[in-house]
Design a protein around this motif. Structure first.
Motif, PDB file in Angstrom:
ATOM      1  N   ARG A  68       0.814  -1.224   0.000  1.00 18.97           N
ATOM      2  CA  ARG A  68       0.000   0.000   0.000  1.00 18.97           C
ATOM      3  C   ARG A  68       0.844   1.270   0.000  1.00 18.97           C
ATOM      4  NH1 ARG A  68      -0.379   1.984   5.280  1.00 18.97           N
ATOM      5  NH2 ARG A  68       0.338   0.501   6.839  1.00 18.97           N
ATOM      6  N   HIS A  69       2.068   1.182   0.499  1.00 19.48           N
ATOM      7  CA  HIS A  69       2.942   2.352   0.546  1.00 19.48           C
ATOM      8  C   HIS A  69       3.444   2.760  -0.842  1.00 19.48           C
ATOM      9  CE1 HIS A  69       2.916   2.362   4.883  1.00 19.48           C
ATOM     10  NE2 HIS A  69       3.228   1.081   4.878  1.00 19.48           N
ATOM     11  N   TYR A  70       3.236   1.922  -1.833  1.00 21.21           N
ATOM     12  CA  TYR A  70       3.738   2.173  -3.181  1.00 21.21           C
ATOM     13  C   TYR A  70       2.628   2.478  -4.185  1.00 21.21           C
ATOM     14  CZ  TYR A  70       7.962   0.398  -1.129  1.00 21.21           C
ATOM     15  OH  TYR A  70       9.039   0.235  -0.311  1.00 21.21           O
ATOM     16  N   TYR A  71       1.373   2.407  -3.773  1.00 21.60           N
ATOM     17  CA  TYR A  71       0.259   2.635  -4.691  1.00 21.60           C
ATOM     18  C   TYR A  71       0.242   4.064  -5.223  1.00 21.60           C
ATOM     19  CZ  TYR A  71      -1.708  -1.772  -2.886  1.00 21.60           C
ATOM     20  OH  TYR A  71      -1.917  -3.076  -2.522  1.00 21.60           O
ATOM     21  N   ASP A  72       0.308   5.023  -4.327  1.00 20.29           N
ATOM     22  CA  ASP A  72       0.240   6.421  -4.739  1.00 20.29           C
ATOM     23  C   ASP A  72       1.459   6.758  -5.601  1.00 20.29           C
ATOM     24  OD1 ASP A  72      -0.986   8.953  -4.799  1.00 20.29           O
ATOM     25  OD2 ASP A  72       0.355   9.677  -3.230  1.00 20.29           O
ATOM     26  N   GLY A  73       1.219   7.338  -6.751  1.00 18.95           N
ATOM     27  CA  GLY A  73       2.309   7.697  -7.650  1.00 18.95           C
ATOM     28  C   GLY A  73       2.606   6.657  -8.712  1.00 18.95           C
ATOM     29  N   SER A  74       1.905   5.539  -8.673  1.00 17.45           N
ATOM     30  CA  SER A  74       2.112   4.505  -9.692  1.00 17.45           C
ATOM     31  C   SER A  74       1.163   4.739 -10.861  1.00 17.45           C
ATOM     32  CB  SER A  74       1.858   3.116  -9.098  1.00 17.45           C
ATOM     33  OG  SER A  74       2.799   2.855  -8.077  1.00 17.45           O
ATOM     34  N   VAL A  75       1.624   4.418 -12.067  1.00 23.76           N
ATOM     35  CA  VAL A  75       0.783   4.603 -13.252  1.00 23.76           C
ATOM     36  C   VAL A  75       0.150   3.302 -13.726  1.00 23.76           C
ATOM     37  CG1 VAL A  75       1.999   6.656 -14.066  1.00 23.76           C
ATOM     38  CG2 VAL A  75       2.708   4.394 -14.885  1.00 23.76           C
ATOM     39  N   ALA A  76       0.612   2.176 -13.195  1.00 22.95           N
ATOM     40  CA  ALA A  76       0.060   0.886 -13.607  1.00 22.95           C
ATOM     41  C   ALA A  76       0.477  -0.184 -12.606  1.00 22.95           C
ATOM     42  CB  ALA A  76       0.539   0.504 -15.003  1.00 22.95           C
ATOM     43  N   VAL A  77      -0.250  -1.306 -12.674  1.00 27.68           N
ATOM     44  CA  VAL A  77       0.057  -2.462 -11.831  1.00 27.68           C
ATOM     45  C   VAL A  77       0.084  -3.701 -12.720  1.00 27.68           C
ATOM     46  CG1 VAL A  77      -0.757  -3.944  -9.938  1.00 27.68           C
ATOM     47  CG2 VAL A  77      -1.050  -1.460  -9.796  1.00 27.68           C
ATOM     48  N   ILE A  78       1.082  -4.533 -12.489  1.00 25.02           N
ATOM     49  CA  ILE A  78       1.128  -5.861 -13.101  1.00 25.02           C
ATOM     50  C   ILE A  78       0.988  -6.842 -11.953  1.00 25.02           C
ATOM     51  CG2 ILE A  78       2.495  -7.532 -14.407  1.00 25.02           C
ATOM     52  CD1 ILE A  78       4.109  -5.056 -15.463  1.00 25.02           C
ATOM     53  N   PHE A  79      -0.009  -7.717 -12.026  1.00 19.93           N
ATOM     54  CA  PHE A  79      -0.198  -8.734 -10.994  1.00 19.93           C
ATOM     55  C   PHE A  79      -0.029 -10.087 -11.665  1.00 19.93           C
ATOM     56  CE2 PHE A  79      -1.981 -11.532  -7.934  1.00 19.93           C
ATOM     57  CZ  PHE A  79      -1.878 -10.889  -6.705  1.00 19.93           C
ATOM     58  N   VAL A  80       0.996 -10.819 -11.241  1.00 23.42           N
ATOM     59  CA  VAL A  80       1.320 -12.108 -11.846  1.00 23.42           C
ATOM     60  C   VAL A  80       0.707 -13.220 -10.999  1.00 23.42           C
ATOM     61  CG1 VAL A  80       3.175 -13.626 -12.640  1.00 23.42           C
ATOM     62  CG2 VAL A  80       3.485 -11.138 -12.705  1.00 23.42           C
ATOM     63  N   VAL A  81      -0.001 -14.124 -11.668  1.00 24.48           N
ATOM     64  CA  VAL A  81      -0.644 -15.251 -10.989  1.00 24.48           C
ATOM     65  C   VAL A  81      -0.029 -16.549 -11.505  1.00 24.48           C
ATOM     66  CG1 VAL A  81      -2.828 -16.461 -10.577  1.00 24.48           C
ATOM     67  CG2 VAL A  81      -2.799 -13.960 -10.775  1.00 24.48           C
ATOM     68  N   ASP A  82       0.413 -17.391 -10.578  1.00 26.12           N
ATOM     69  CA  ASP A  82       0.880 -18.734 -10.924  1.00 26.12           C
ATOM     70  C   ASP A  82      -0.364 -19.594 -11.109  1.00 26.12           C
ATOM     71  OD1 ASP A  82       1.728 -21.366 -11.026  1.00 26.12           O
ATOM     72  OD2 ASP A  82       3.057 -21.219  -9.288  1.00 26.12           O
ATOM     73  N   CYS A  83      -0.760 -19.774 -12.347  1.00 29.53           N
ATOM     74  CA  CYS A  83      -2.002 -20.492 -12.645  1.00 29.53           C
ATOM     75  C   CYS A  83      -1.867 -22.001 -12.499  1.00 29.53           C
ATOM     76  CB  CYS A  83      -2.480 -20.128 -14.047  1.00 29.53           C
ATOM     77  SG  CYS A  83      -3.093 -18.435 -14.123  1.00 29.53           S
ATOM     78  N   SER A  84      -0.666 -22.477 -12.208  1.00 30.90           N
ATOM     79  CA  SER A  84      -0.473 -23.914 -12.022  1.00 30.90           C
ATOM     80  C   SER A  84      -0.575 -24.325 -10.554  1.00 30.90           C
ATOM     81  CB  SER A  84       0.897 -24.339 -12.566  1.00 30.90           C
ATOM     82  OG  SER A  84       1.941 -23.844 -11.734  1.00 30.90           O
ATOM     83  N   ASP A  85      -0.596 -23.359  -9.652  1.00 38.75           N
ATOM     84  CA  ASP A  85      -0.622 -23.653  -8.219  1.00 38.75           C
ATOM     85  C   ASP A  85      -2.034 -23.440  -7.677  1.00 38.75           C
ATOM     86  OD1 ASP A  85      -0.317 -23.819  -5.455  1.00 38.75           O
ATOM     87  OD2 ASP A  85       1.631 -22.805  -5.473  1.00 38.75           O
ATOM     88  N   LYS A  86      -2.815 -24.505  -7.693  1.00 35.34           N
ATOM     89  CA  LYS A  86      -4.225 -24.428  -7.289  1.00 35.34           C
ATOM     90  C   LYS A  86      -4.392 -23.941  -5.846  1.00 35.34           C
ATOM     91  CE  LYS A  86      -6.171 -26.694 -10.928  1.00 35.34           C
ATOM     92  NZ  LYS A  86      -5.479 -26.349 -12.084  1.00 35.34           N
ATOM     93  N   GLU A  87      -3.438 -24.286  -4.982  1.00 33.61           N
ATOM     94  CA  GLU A  87      -3.534 -23.874  -3.581  1.00 33.61           C
ATOM     95  C   GLU A  87      -3.401 -22.363  -3.423  1.00 33.61           C
ATOM     96  OE1 GLU A  87      -0.921 -26.108  -1.039  1.00 33.61           O
ATOM     97  OE2 GLU A  87      -1.493 -28.000  -1.971  1.00 33.61           O
ATOM     98  N   LYS A  88      -2.595 -21.733  -4.269  1.00 34.85           N
ATOM     99  CA  LYS A  88      -2.375 -20.292  -4.146  1.00 34.85           C
ATOM    100  C   LYS A  88      -3.377 -19.458  -4.945  1.00 34.85           C
ATOM    101  CE  LYS A  88       2.549 -20.295  -3.094  1.00 34.85           C
ATOM    102  NZ  LYS A  88       3.870 -19.895  -3.600  1.00 34.85           N
ATOM    103  N   ILE A  89      -4.153 -20.085  -5.807  1.00 36.23           N
ATOM    104  CA  ILE A  89      -5.096 -19.339  -6.640  1.00 36.23           C
ATOM    105  C   ILE A  89      -6.087 -18.557  -5.781  1.00 36.23           C
ATOM    106  CG2 ILE A  89      -7.008 -19.552  -8.296  1.00 36.23           C
ATOM    107  CD1 ILE A  89      -4.403 -19.968  -9.695  1.00 36.23           C
ATOM    108  N   GLN A  90      -6.636 -19.187  -4.748  1.00 36.57           N
ATOM    109  CA  GLN A  90      -7.608 -18.493  -3.896  1.00 36.57           C
ATOM    110  C   GLN A  90      -6.958 -17.343  -3.130  1.00 36.57           C
ATOM    111  OE1 GLN A  90     -10.945 -18.685  -3.923  1.00 36.57           O
ATOM    112  NE2 GLN A  90     -10.589 -20.081  -5.624  1.00 36.57           N
TER     113      GLN A  90
END
Length: 178
Positions: free
Chosen positions: A75-97
């Motif tokens: 949250r300390h880095y949100y202000d002043g950012s122009v975009a976000v990339i969120f990477v999801v490991d789609c092979s790890d079913k346990e971490k998907i949720q």
């Protein structure tokens, strides 16, 4: 020039956050992008910044720590950012949720309402990985309709989809900073 940027000489430098859970492929994706470039990289306490030149833009990517105790610091880095990339490991079913929970938290952040968000459905080359459509359903279920975002499939190990994803992101950054 509008938007959130810092001018260095004649060029504007734009901050892009790279988020995701541990081992999702964030650093690998950044390494693919910087392969043909001379990049300035700085690492401090599990936070990694890299400056990437994409077309005529200089993007300072902040690959933020992804451990459970580090995620509240995003949250300390949100202000002043122009975009976000969120990477999801789609092979790890346990971490998907867990990824879904973090995505929904990001969707509720007022500072990111006008920022384009690129969700990378990584590890599409792994058998059993959820596909782009399944990830879109998970993301849409969390009240993200008000955001400008795209879910794009990719594989950091084969480089598939990475360039197209960054092209989309840059097109949205250009719209955002006008």
């Amino acid at each position: 020039m509008g938007g959130n940027c810092t001018c260095v000489g004649d060029e504007a430098v734009h901050r892009v956050l790279m988020l995701g859970l541990k081992s999702a492929g964030k650093s690998t994706i950044l390494n693919i992008i910087k392969e043909d470039q001379q990049i300035r990289t700085f690492q401090v306490n599990d936070f990694n910044t890299q400056t990437i030149k994409w077309e005529d833009y200089e993007l300072v990517t902040w690959d933020l720590g992804s451990a459970e105790k580090q995620r509240p610091l995003w949250r300390h880095y949100y202000d002043g950012s122009v975009a976000v990339i969120f990477v999801v490991d789609c092979s790890d079913k346990e971490k998907i949720q867990l990824a879904k929970t973090e995505i929904h938290k990001i969707a509720a952040v007022p500072e990111l309402t006008n920022c384009p968000i690129l969700f990378l459905a990584n590890k599409q080359d792994v058998d059993g990985a959820i596909d782009q459509e399944e990830l879109e359903k998970l993301i849409d279920a969390g009240g993200t309709k008000h955001l400008t975002y795209s879910v794009m499939p990719c594989s950091a190990t084969t480089n598939k989809g990475i360039e197209e994803a960054f092209d989309w992101l840059l097109s949205k950054i250009k719209e955002h900073i006008k």
